[in-house]
Write an enzyme that holds these catalytic residues in place. Structure first.
Site, PDB file in Angstrom:
ATOM      1  N   LYS A 178     -11.034 -14.264  -5.330  1.00 23.71           N
ATOM      2  CA  LYS A 178     -11.088 -15.257  -6.385  1.00 23.71           C
ATOM      3  C   LYS A 178      -9.818 -16.101  -6.367  1.00 23.71           C
ATOM      4  O   LYS A 178      -8.832 -15.656  -5.779  1.00 23.71           O
ATOM      5  CB  LYS A 178     -11.255 -14.563  -7.725  1.00 23.71           C
ATOM      6  CG  LYS A 178      -9.992 -13.842  -8.188  1.00 23.71           C
ATOM      7  CD  LYS A 178     -10.199 -13.333  -9.551  1.00 23.71           C
ATOM      8  CE  LYS A 178      -8.975 -12.740 -10.111  1.00 23.71           C
ATOM      9  NZ  LYS A 178      -7.777 -13.506 -10.162  1.00 23.71           N
ATOM     10  N   HIS A 232     -11.769  -7.239  -8.040  1.00 18.71           N
ATOM     11  CA  HIS A 232     -11.242  -5.883  -7.811  1.00 18.71           C
ATOM     12  C   HIS A 232     -11.506  -4.951  -8.994  1.00 18.71           C
ATOM     13  O   HIS A 232     -11.441  -3.743  -8.844  1.00 18.71           O
ATOM     14  CB  HIS A 232      -9.767  -5.924  -7.395  1.00 18.71           C
ATOM     15  CG  HIS A 232      -8.799  -6.099  -8.518  1.00 18.71           C
ATOM     16  ND1 HIS A 232      -8.562  -7.303  -9.107  1.00 18.71           N
ATOM     17  CD2 HIS A 232      -8.017  -5.214  -9.155  1.00 18.71           C
ATOM     18  CE1 HIS A 232      -7.657  -7.157 -10.061  1.00 18.71           C
ATOM     19  NE2 HIS A 232      -7.310  -5.897 -10.120  1.00 18.71           N
ATOM     20  N   HIS A 272     -13.175 -10.646 -14.177  1.00 12.32           N
ATOM     21  CA  HIS A 272     -13.069  -9.244 -14.591  1.00 12.32           C
ATOM     22  C   HIS A 272     -13.742  -8.974 -15.948  1.00 12.32           C
ATOM     23  O   HIS A 272     -14.526  -8.047 -16.089  1.00 12.32           O
ATOM     24  CB  HIS A 272     -11.611  -8.799 -14.690  1.00 12.32           C
ATOM     25  CG  HIS A 272     -10.781  -9.117 -13.481  1.00 12.32           C
ATOM     26  ND1 HIS A 272     -11.301  -9.129 -12.211  1.00 12.32           N
ATOM     27  CD2 HIS A 272      -9.463  -9.432 -13.344  1.00 12.32           C
ATOM     28  CE1 HIS A 272     -10.333  -9.429 -11.345  1.00 12.32           C
ATOM     29  NE2 HIS A 272      -9.224  -9.621 -12.014  1.00 12.32           N
ATOM     30  N   ASP A 303      -8.299 -16.980 -14.765  1.00 12.39           N
ATOM     31  CA  ASP A 303      -7.717 -15.925 -13.935  1.00 12.39           C
ATOM     32  C   ASP A 303      -8.459 -14.601 -14.116  1.00 12.39           C
ATOM     33  O   ASP A 303      -8.771 -13.926 -13.137  1.00 12.39           O
ATOM     34  CB  ASP A 303      -6.230 -15.757 -14.295  1.00 12.39           C
ATOM     35  CG  ASP A 303      -5.503 -14.775 -13.377  1.00 12.39           C
ATOM     36  OD1 ASP A 303      -5.835 -14.736 -12.180  1.00 12.39           O
ATOM     37  OD2 ASP A 303      -4.598 -14.061 -13.849  1.00 12.39           O
ATOM     38  N   LYS A 362      -0.891 -12.315 -20.752  1.00 11.91           N
ATOM     39  CA  LYS A 362       0.330 -11.834 -20.096  1.00 11.91           C
ATOM     40  C   LYS A 362       1.381 -11.641 -21.185  1.00 11.91           C
ATOM     41  O   LYS A 362       1.338 -12.282 -22.238  1.00 11.91           O
ATOM     42  CB  LYS A 362       0.853 -12.883 -19.115  1.00 11.91           C
ATOM     43  CG  LYS A 362      -0.136 -13.245 -18.000  1.00 11.91           C
ATOM     44  CD  LYS A 362       0.018 -12.359 -16.806  1.00 11.91           C
ATOM     45  CE  LYS A 362      -0.865 -12.810 -15.658  1.00 11.91           C
ATOM     46  NZ  LYS A 362      -1.146 -11.718 -14.721  1.00 11.91           N
TER      47      LYS A 362
HETATM   48  C1  BG6 Z   1      -5.703 -10.285 -11.010  1.00 10.47           C
HETATM   49  C2  BG6 Z   1      -5.074 -11.445 -11.722  1.00 10.47           C
HETATM   50  O1  BG6 Z   1      -7.048 -10.568 -10.735  1.00 10.47           O
HETATM   51  O2  BG6 Z   1      -5.620  -9.113 -11.813  1.00 10.47           O
HETATM   52  C3  BG6 Z   1      -3.645 -11.117 -12.120  1.00 10.47           C
HETATM   53  O3  BG6 Z   1      -5.068 -12.585 -10.883  1.00 10.47           O
HETATM   54  C4  BG6 Z   1      -3.574  -9.800 -12.868  1.00 10.47           C
HETATM   55  O4  BG6 Z   1      -3.102 -12.160 -12.911  1.00 10.47           O
HETATM   56  C5  BG6 Z   1      -4.299  -8.710 -12.097  1.00 10.47           C
HETATM   57  O5  BG6 Z   1      -2.216  -9.448 -13.048  1.00 10.47           O
HETATM   58  C6  BG6 Z   1      -4.350  -7.420 -12.879  1.00 10.47           C
HETATM   59  O6  BG6 Z   1      -4.934  -6.426 -12.116  1.00 10.47           O
HETATM   60  P1  BG6 Z   1      -4.845  -4.918 -12.567  1.00 10.47           P
HETATM   61  O7  BG6 Z   1      -5.679  -4.189 -11.584  1.00 10.47           O
HETATM   62  O8  BG6 Z   1      -3.395  -4.554 -12.542  1.00 10.47           O
HETATM   63  O9  BG6 Z   1      -5.390  -4.853 -13.957  1.00 10.47           O
END
Ligand code: BG6
Length: 504
Positions: free
Chosen positions: A166, A196, A258, A253, A356
């Site tokens: 992405k 992911h 997600h 993002d 964030k």
């Molecule tokens: C990513 C985002 O997809 O996921 C990031 O681009 C974010 O901004 C990250 O920090 C967080 O991933 P996880 O697995 O740590 O929750």
């Protein structure tokens, strides 16, 4: 040759990838170094990669083969979750190659094709190649068409797959364009879009929790559920990703992908099977019926962090971060209410929020239940009784908590909230693989259920586009202090519905 005595459907057998190679575009980027390369090493260490495995990096840099191998080794060492084994590394290193060049330089693509042929011969990768595009989406069209031009996208001997990171576009129209470009070169079953979150064990457990058990599904609807809160809070700022982040913001993002994927898993009907096509059909029905409420001024919030505290240290505000243009109005916090127009979910708002530099790192889904229709207690007995809630803790501290009321010992009938807890650490001795390990392995095995398909991606943009357009029409952006739980406007947004955000 396949072993006829092994049932390929038997999920208890370790799934080991066959001979193949992974070609990484954007190999020097953050994601490759921090996640992809360590995941490859960990897969090899768990014995899940074949002896004939190739790893090819393609980048603009002028590394020698040795320098490149050294870079990869360092990234693997820094990020590996399994113990370091020099002998294993030496085996992996035999299949590592670097191809320097620009994406529009035909000579570089010829070098790549030669390298792949050489790997097929030397490492026995059999013409099986996965191209991983960990590059800005603006470069997808050129890379995908170069793959076609140079005859790399198809093969008579082995399989060819493309993996896309992405963001899948920045709105519906650009996502459609992107999907069209990719579909012209690769058939559906060869395209793997990475979200992911779907690689996380706790996200996959949403389906196990809902559909393996008899007791939750009967109350998983608007008769019993008051609302759902999906939270993805991060304590980190934007780190070294200013360029990427400022062009995208929190909603694009992580909500577009997600959080909307999580919402779909929580809300969808039981799939016919766990095949990719069955999962897609059910997720698609939810996403097609999900919409932000029409009062976007009432039911969305977005904001930017200003200087504050994180982990006991003073931290800069978003506008002071290196590489962020003055006056940027990109949001680092986004919240919105989504309604799902189905019989199961009519009248049950789904509140999504992500940001964030919030109080702490936590991702969770809270299903909040309606109160009992009648309570035969005196008012003061239930004063401290909150809402019944089921909280799926995606990370950290992975598990599930049920909150309900219980009688306080020694009182006549005073009732207070208590928690019943399942923690992965206490229940399982198996360690969870990192999301990228699972997803890379699935790509190499050609196993698609955990990858969103283009329909889901486009439907998610349909949900988000009106919200983002609404925010774009506003001149100013709200703020919140780093280390807090977001802007007052987000609290007001949910308070308009008579509800409050959970404090995770
Ligand atoms: C990513 C985002 O997809 O996921 C990031 O681009 C974010 O901004 C990250 O920090 C967080 O991933 P996880 O697995 O740590 O929750």
């Amino acid at each position: 040759m396949t072993n006829p005595l092994r049932d390929p459907q038997d999920r208890r057998l370790p799934r080991i990838a066959g001979p193949c190679s992974l070609i990484l575009f954007g190999v020097t980027g953050d994601l490759s170094r921090k996640k992809l390369i360590p995941a490859v090493y960990d897969l090899a260490n768990r014995g899940l990669l074949p002896p004939g495995f190739g790893l090819v990096g393609f980048a603009r840099h002028d590394f020698s083969q040795d320098e490149f191998a050294q870079l990869i080794k360092q990234a693997a060492k820094d990020g590996a979750r399994t113990p370091w084994r020099e002998t294993l590394w030496n085996q992996l290193a035999a299949g590592i190659r670097f191809v320097p060049g620009e994406f529009d330089d035909d000579a570089a693509w010829k070098r790549l094709a030669d390298t792949m042929r050489e790997l097929d011969e030397q490492q026995g990768t059999n013409g099986n190649h996965a191209f991983y595009l960990s590059i800005p989406p603006a470069l997808f069209p050129v890379v995908v068409s170069q793959l076609r031009e140079h005859g790399l996208a198809t093969s008579d001997d082995g399989w060819r797959r493309v993996v896309i990171e992405k963001p899948f576009g920045h709105d519906l129209a650009s996502a459609q364009d992107l999907n069209r470009v990719v579909a012209e070169v690769f058939p559906r079953e060869s395209v793997f879009r990475i979200d992911h979150y779907l690689g996380k064990e706790t996200v996959q457990n949403v389906l196990a929790f809902r559909f393996a058990n008899g007791m939750f599904e009967p109350i998983w609807n608007g008769n019993y559920v008051d609302h759902v809160q999906i939270t993805m809070a991060e304590d980190i700022g934007i780190g070294t990703r200013a360029g990427y982040y400022d062009s995208i913001g929190a909603a694009r993002d992580v909500i577009q992908n997600h959080l909307l994927q999580l919402m779909a898993l929580i809300a969808m009907e039981e799939p016919v099977s766990f095949k990719a096509s069955s999962l897609r059909i059910e997720k698609q029905k939810i996403l097609a019926n999900a919409r932000p409420t029409p009062r976007l001024d009432f039911h969305t919030a977005h904001a930017q962090y200003v200087a504050g505290w994180a982990g006991g240290e003073k931290v800069a505000g978003y506008l002071e971060e290196e590489g962020i243009p003055r006056g940027s109005t990109t949001e680092t916090y986004a919240a919105m209410r989504i309604d799902i127009a189905t019989r199961r979910w009519a009248g049950v708002p789904f509140y999504l929020r992500a940001g964030k530099r919030l109080g702490r790192r936590v991702t969770e889904v809270a299903v909040v239940f309606k109160p009992a229709p009648h309570q035969p207690f005196a008012k003061h007995d239930v004063e401290e009784l909150g809402e019944n809630a089921l909280v799926m803790r995606i990370q950290p501290d992975e598990g599930v908590t049920l909150r309900f009321g219980a009688k306080v010992p020694g009182t006549t009938m005073e009732i207070r909230d208590v928690l019943m807890d399942f923690a992965y650490g206490g229940a399982f001795v198996e360690s969870s693989p990192e999301a990228y390990e699972r997803l890379i392995l699935d790509v190499l095995l050609g196993d698609p259920p955990l990858f969103p398909q283009h329909e889901e991606v486009e439907l998610a943009w349909e949900i988000l586009d009106p919200v983002i357009e609404h925010w774009a029409r506003q001149e100013n952006i709200d703020t919140y202090t780093a280390g807090t739980w977001g802007p007052a406007s987000a609290d007001e947004m949910i308070a308009r519905d008579g509800r409050t955000w959970r404090r995770p």
